[in-house]
Design a protein around this motif. Structure first.
Motif, PDB file in Angstrom:
ATOM      1  N   MET A  20       0.845  -1.193   0.000  1.00 35.80           N
ATOM      2  CA  MET A  20       0.000   0.000   0.000  1.00 35.80           C
ATOM      3  C   MET A  20       0.884   1.248   0.000  1.00 35.80           C
ATOM      4  N   HIS A  21       0.386   2.301  -0.608  1.00 36.08           N
ATOM      5  CA  HIS A  21       1.168   3.529  -0.717  1.00 36.08           C
ATOM      6  C   HIS A  21       1.384   4.163   0.665  1.00 36.08           C
ATOM      7  N   PRO A  22       2.587   4.651   0.933  1.00 37.81           N
ATOM      8  CA  PRO A  22       2.850   5.287   2.236  1.00 37.81           C
ATOM      9  C   PRO A  22       1.885   6.417   2.571  1.00 37.81           C
ATOM     10  N   ALA A  23       1.473   7.187   1.558  1.00 35.24           N
ATOM     11  CA  ALA A  23       0.540   8.288   1.824  1.00 35.24           C
ATOM     12  C   ALA A  23      -0.819   7.769   2.256  1.00 35.24           C
ATOM     13  N   LEU A  24      -1.225   6.615   1.746  1.00 38.02           N
ATOM     14  CA  LEU A  24      -2.494   6.012   2.157  1.00 38.02           C
ATOM     15  C   LEU A  24      -2.390   5.509   3.593  1.00 38.02           C
ATOM     16  N   ILE A  25      -1.267   4.922   3.936  1.00 38.12           N
ATOM     17  CA  ILE A  25      -1.055   4.449   5.312  1.00 38.12           C
ATOM     18  C   ILE A  25      -1.092   5.628   6.279  1.00 38.12           C
ATOM     19  N   SER A  26      -0.408   6.711   5.920  1.00 35.78           N
ATOM     20  CA  SER A  26      -0.443   7.911   6.768  1.00 35.78           C
ATOM     21  C   SER A  26      -1.855   8.456   6.868  1.00 35.78           C
ATOM     22  N   GLY A  27      -2.582   8.419   5.746  1.00 32.52           N
ATOM     23  CA  GLY A  27      -3.965   8.900   5.751  1.00 32.52           C
ATOM     24  C   GLY A  27      -4.832   8.116   6.714  1.00 32.52           C
ATOM     25  N   MET A  28      -4.682   6.797   6.738  1.00 36.68           N
ATOM     26  CA  MET A  28      -5.459   5.984   7.680  1.00 36.68           C
ATOM     27  C   MET A  28      -5.076   6.318   9.116  1.00 36.68           C
TER      28      MET A  28
ATOM     29  N   VAL B 145       3.062   6.037  13.208  1.00 36.80           N
ATOM     30  CA  VAL B 145       2.749   5.596  11.843  1.00 36.80           C
ATOM     31  C   VAL B 145       2.785   6.778  10.884  1.00 36.80           C
ATOM     32  N   ILE B 146       2.234   7.900  11.296  1.00 42.17           N
ATOM     33  CA  ILE B 146       2.243   9.104  10.450  1.00 42.17           C
ATOM     34  C   ILE B 146       3.677   9.534  10.150  1.00 42.17           C
ATOM     35  N   GLU B 147       4.559   9.365  11.137  1.00 37.14           N
ATOM     36  CA  GLU B 147       5.967   9.735  10.963  1.00 37.14           C
ATOM     37  C   GLU B 147       6.736   8.754  10.080  1.00 37.14           C
TER      38      GLU B 147
END
Length: 467
Positions: free
Chosen positions: A39-47, A79-81
């Motif tokens: 999964m894309h890192p930006a999607l993981i940060s978004g979640m 996770v956001i970091e």
């Protein structure tokens, strides 16, 4: 490897003892061996942003115990970091409308929060992935919201590169403003223009792309979070529903808003199609410009050769001295990719049924790919091509002098029929139109020079008059 036993509705399963993910993520990993890409890192940060905002809001509503909320917030921040990314084990493309992705996030955050509170991973009596981390949420509002946050974080990077390209094209427009050349329609000689005018036209084209992308961002700012399963806000407190978007704004720093109709926003993905369409249009424009650059630089001795592209690498393993237009070539390939992705995105959005679209995973996969491919391509085009282009002034003048296209500007003075006769004679005898006019004494030398001046032939006089 030591294992722990976890269970879900399907049954029990062994999970690595040190893993932060749990049974549902692991089951998803086994089920979806599709692209081999995470999964894309930006999607993981978004979640993680959504989970953090939800924890804050639920705690403020008095529904989530303070100690659990605080641990969840720490886990979300990590996770956001960018930490714990290796614990997001799912393929980018998955069935289930993103449920596995959402549960992967729930489990990672829950197990990290458990650890923070002094417990052992997998002891969900301390922090539960569904009851605590996913409180007042559904995959159906978390996943699209996270996708939109990801897109909003990625699009500004394209805008930066497009504005750099716009500035570079304007710089070339000024540099080449005095270079008179032959314009072409349908690959045949048409009428003269200045090379700077060509580059200013490209600049305005890019400027429109920037405006389009700015507009579609407004659609993506509308979130269905709080709608839960189908947009009816089942299992959501009134406080949560009225405060969750505000909290997401604070956590993300993005100017998002609540969708006017949560049911509509849950089942319809036209906003993503609009983004893809703007990306596709931009890619088409850049590829068209790249086609022009390849044609204008062709040869360099046996083609048009009016401009010189900066040499970037050897062009052949067998032909010494050959240099190819590799940057415009790769821009066109990027366009092919984005156009193909747009078809996938369009079909994924169209395939939704009733109250939910189950095909967001592949839509996000392709949309994120298009955004990043376009960003990289624009940067490459600016840095490795546009800024280094030079004009072959002598070649431009030579082709202009040989062309019969200049005869068009004579039509108002000598008539279409006579102009056509001159064009035919020029082509047959390989004598420039200017010379034929002088030999036949059709116009006085002073008048001919005025008519064939760069400002007269390229519209500058009309521009000045309009001002």
């Amino acid at each position: 490897m030591k294992m722990r036993i976890e269970s879900d509705y399907i049954g029990k399963m062994e999970v690595p003892e040190e893993a932060y993910y749990g049974v549902q993520a692991l089951r998803g990993q086994e089920n979806f061996l599709i692209t081999g890409r995470p999964m894309h890192p930006a999607l993981i940060s978004g979640m993680a942003i959504v989970k953090k905002a939800a924890a804050i809001t639920n705690a403020q509503a008095g529904l989530l115990p303070k100690n659990i909320a605080e641990a969840v917030l720490v886990a979300c921040d990590e996770v956001i970091e960018g930490k714990l990314r290796d614990q997001f084990i799912l393929d980018a493309v998955q069935g289930g409308a993103g449920t596995s992705a959402n549960m992967n996030a729930n489990e990672v955050i829950a197990n990290r929060a458990i650890e923070i509170l002094g417990g052992e991973k997998g002891d969900y009596t301390i922090v539960h992935p569904n009851d605590h981390v996913n409180m007042a949420q559904s995959t159906n509002d978390v996943y699209p919201t996270a996708g939109k946050l990801a897109i909003l974080s990625l699009l500004p990077k394209i805008m930066i590169q497009l504005r750099r390209l716009e500035e570079a094209l304007e710089r070339k427009a000024v540099e080449f403003d005095d270079v008179l050349k032959m314009g072409r329609t349908q690959l045949q000689d048409a009428v003269p223009l200045r090379l700077g005018q060509s580059f200013r036209a490209y600049k305005h084209m890019v400027k429109r792309d920037i405006v389009r992308l700015e507009k579609v961002q407004e659609e993506i700012k509308c979130l269905n979070i709080g709608g839960t399963a189908i947009g009816t806000a089942i299992n959501v407190s009134p406080f949560y529903l009225s405060h969750i978007v505000e909290e997401i704004r604070k956590v993300s720093g993005l100017d998002v808003i609540h969708a006017e109709d949560l049911i509509d926003a849950t089942q319809n993905l036209d906003g993503f199609v609009a983004v893809s369409s703007a990306l596709r249009t931009c890619a088409v424009n850049l590829s068209k410009m790249s086609n022009d650059l390849r044609l204008l630089s062709s040869g360099p001795k046996t083609g048009i050769g009016e401009i010189n592209l900066p040499p970037r690498q050897n062009g052949s393993s067998i032909m010494p001295g050959k240099v190819n237009p590799v940057i415009p070539e790769v821009i066109s390939q990027m366009a092919f990719l984005v156009i193909g992705n747009d078809i996938t995105i369009t079909m994924a959005a169209e395939a939704g049924q009733l109250e939910l679209n189950a095909f967001e995973p592949v839509l996000f996969y392709k949309l994120f790919e298009s955004i990043q491919a376009l960003e990289g391509a624009v940067k490459t085009l600016t840095d490795h091509c546009i800024l280094g282009i030079t004009a072959n002034r002598e070649r431009c003048a030579e082709l202009l002098e040989k062309s019969v296209g200049v005869v068009t500007v004579l039509c108002p003075y000598i008539g279409y029929k006579k102009a056509a006769e001159l064009a035919k004679a020029s082509l047959k005898n390989e004598i420039p139109v200017r010379v034929l006019v002088q030999e036949e004494g059709i116009l006085k030398s002073e008048e001919l020079e005025r008519i064939l001046s760069p400002t007269s032939m390229t519209g500058e006089a009309l521009h000045v008059q309009a001002q």
